[in-house]
Design a protein around this motif. Structure first.
Motif, short mmCIF file in Angstrom:
data_model
loop_
_atom_site.label_atom_id
_atom_site.label_comp_id
_atom_site.label_asym_id
_atom_site.label_seq_id
_atom_site.Cartn_x
_atom_site.Cartn_y
_atom_site.Cartn_z
N VAL A 177 0.85 -1.19 0.00
CA VAL A 177 0.00 0.00 0.00
C VAL A 177 0.89 1.24 0.00
CG1 VAL A 177 -1.76 1.31 1.22
CG2 VAL A 177 -1.86 -1.18 1.20
N MET A 178 0.58 2.17 -0.91
CA MET A 178 1.33 3.41 -0.98
C MET A 178 0.35 4.58 -0.83
SD MET A 178 4.09 2.65 -4.01
CE MET A 178 2.93 2.98 -5.33
N THR A 179 0.76 5.59 -0.08
CA THR A 179 -0.06 6.79 0.06
C THR A 179 0.80 8.00 -0.24
OG1 THR A 179 0.47 7.08 2.41
CG2 THR A 179 -1.42 5.69 1.88
N MET A 180 0.17 9.02 -0.81
CA MET A 180 0.86 10.26 -1.14
C MET A 180 0.05 11.45 -0.65
SD MET A 180 2.64 10.09 -4.90
CE MET A 180 4.32 9.47 -5.06
N LYS A 181 0.77 12.47 -0.18
CA LYS A 181 0.17 13.75 0.17
C LYS A 181 0.96 14.82 -0.58
CE LYS A 181 -0.93 14.58 4.45
NZ LYS A 181 -0.82 14.74 5.92
N LEU A 182 0.27 15.55 -1.45
CA LEU A 182 0.94 16.52 -2.31
C LEU A 182 0.26 17.87 -2.21
CD1 LEU A 182 0.98 14.13 -5.40
CD2 LEU A 182 2.92 14.58 -3.90
N TYR A 239 -1.89 -2.62 -3.79
CA TYR A 239 -1.52 -3.67 -4.74
C TYR A 239 -1.49 -5.02 -4.02
CZ TYR A 239 0.39 0.31 -7.40
OH TYR A 239 0.57 1.50 -8.05
N LYS A 240 -1.82 -6.05 -4.78
CA LYS A 240 -1.54 -7.38 -4.28
C LYS A 240 -0.03 -7.55 -4.27
CE LYS A 240 -5.86 -9.42 -5.88
NZ LYS A 240 -6.49 -10.46 -6.74
N LYS A 241 0.47 -8.35 -3.38
CA LYS A 241 1.92 -8.43 -3.17
C LYS A 241 2.68 -8.67 -4.47
CE LYS A 241 5.62 -8.32 -0.74
NZ LYS A 241 6.06 -7.07 -0.12
N ILE A 242 3.70 -7.85 -4.68
CA ILE A 242 4.56 -7.97 -5.85
C ILE A 242 5.83 -8.70 -5.43
CG2 ILE A 242 5.74 -6.68 -7.67
CD1 ILE A 242 3.83 -4.33 -6.96
N ASP A 243 6.07 -9.85 -6.00
CA ASP A 243 7.21 -10.67 -5.59
C ASP A 243 8.54 -10.02 -5.92
OD1 ASP A 243 5.52 -12.61 -4.63
OD2 ASP A 243 5.51 -13.76 -6.50
N ARG A 244 9.46 -10.11 -4.99
CA ARG A 244 10.85 -9.69 -5.16
C ARG A 244 11.00 -8.23 -5.60
NH1 ARG A 244 10.61 -14.67 -7.38
NH2 ARG A 244 10.70 -13.88 -9.51
N ILE A 245 10.10 -7.37 -5.20
CA ILE A 245 10.24 -5.96 -5.53
C ILE A 245 11.41 -5.38 -4.76
CG2 ILE A 245 8.52 -5.36 -3.80
CD1 ILE A 245 7.84 -2.92 -5.46
N SER A 246 12.29 -4.68 -5.44
CA SER A 246 13.49 -4.14 -4.78
C SER A 246 13.50 -2.61 -4.76
CB SER A 246 14.75 -4.64 -5.49
OG SER A 246 14.74 -4.26 -6.86
N SER A 247 12.77 -1.98 -5.71
CA SER A 247 12.73 -0.52 -5.73
C SER A 247 11.52 -0.04 -6.53
CB SER A 247 14.02 0.06 -6.32
OG SER A 247 14.20 -0.38 -7.65
N ILE A 248 11.19 1.23 -6.36
CA ILE A 248 10.06 1.85 -7.06
C ILE A 248 10.49 3.24 -7.51
CG2 ILE A 248 7.62 2.49 -6.96
CD1 ILE A 248 7.40 0.78 -4.41
#
Length: 218
Positions: free
Chosen positions: A62-67, A171-180
């Motif tokens: 889960v990602m949240t943003m405040k802009l 998002y449903k879990k993304i396997d082996r995510i290392s960066s965004i």
């Protein structure tokens, strides 16, 4: 220090326990987004600076943003014309675009980082939140007739408006995510930096992202 709008900050152990309990995961979002006052009300509302919180468990991300709205659309009030409504809708459309983020995985063999095919969130929301705060403006009037000097203080209440865009992506879990990485800086020139934080069941970290460095490592 004004203590009337202090936001609750959970203890690290509490965060871990919440993250380990999937049905309570959304509480973290409430703490970071809905319970936190709009920054302008505390004089820490900084135009050009956004916030990005990334939270991960075994089965979801889960990602949240405040802009700050001023940095996104150039104004901080509710839309009063069709043109302003179109500007807000256009900004929301960009923030809802899945290509705003690129996820990467690192090969365990080559150790190279490769982009993952476009991922669409299973759930998302984008809204513009406007808050008005009354402030007092002091106007000093001076009348000098060479015989006496009277000072008159007139206090008038004025409304100051502050606004932010709040965005949540699940998002449903993304396997082996290392960066965004994010293309937010390419779409909105008013955003100069993003204060990012990562919370997982194993660690907590933070980073500052800029147009030249738009990628965060997990």
């Amino acid at each position: 220090m004004n203590s009337t709008c202090m936001a609750f900050v959970p203890h690290a152990q509490q965060i871990k326990e919440i993250l380990m309990t999937n049905r309570l995961f959304i509480i973290i979002l409430s703490i970071l987004i809905t319970m936190a006052p709009i920054q302008g009300a505390q004089n820490v509302h900084t135009h050009g600076t956004g916030q990005w919180h990334i939270m991960s468990t075994e089965d979801r991300l889960v990602m949240t943003m405040k802009l700050p709205a001023m940095s996104i659309i150039g104004f901080e009030h509710k839309a009063s014309t069709n043109k302003e409504k179109e500007i807000i809708d256009a900004a929301k459309k960009i923030l809802q675009d899945p290509s705003l983020f690129t996820f990467y995985s690192t090969s365990r063999i080559t150790k190279k980082s490769n982009p993952i095919p476009l991922i669409t969130p299973s759930n998302q929301s984008v809204s513009m939140v406007v808050e008005s705060a009354k402030t007092e403006a002091k106007d000093d009037a001076h009348d000098d007739d060479h015989h006496h000097h009277d000072d008159h203080d007139d206090h008038d209440a004025h409304n100051e408006t502050h606004a932010e865009f709040h965005a949540t992506f699940e998002y449903k879990k993304i396997d082996r995510i290392s960066s965004i990485s994010t293309t937010l800086f390419d779409h909105f020139n008013g955003i100069e930096k993003i204060e990012a934080s990562i919370i997982t069941d194993q660690k907590q970290s933070s980073a500052i992202l800029t147009k030249d460095n738009p990628r965060i490592r997990l």
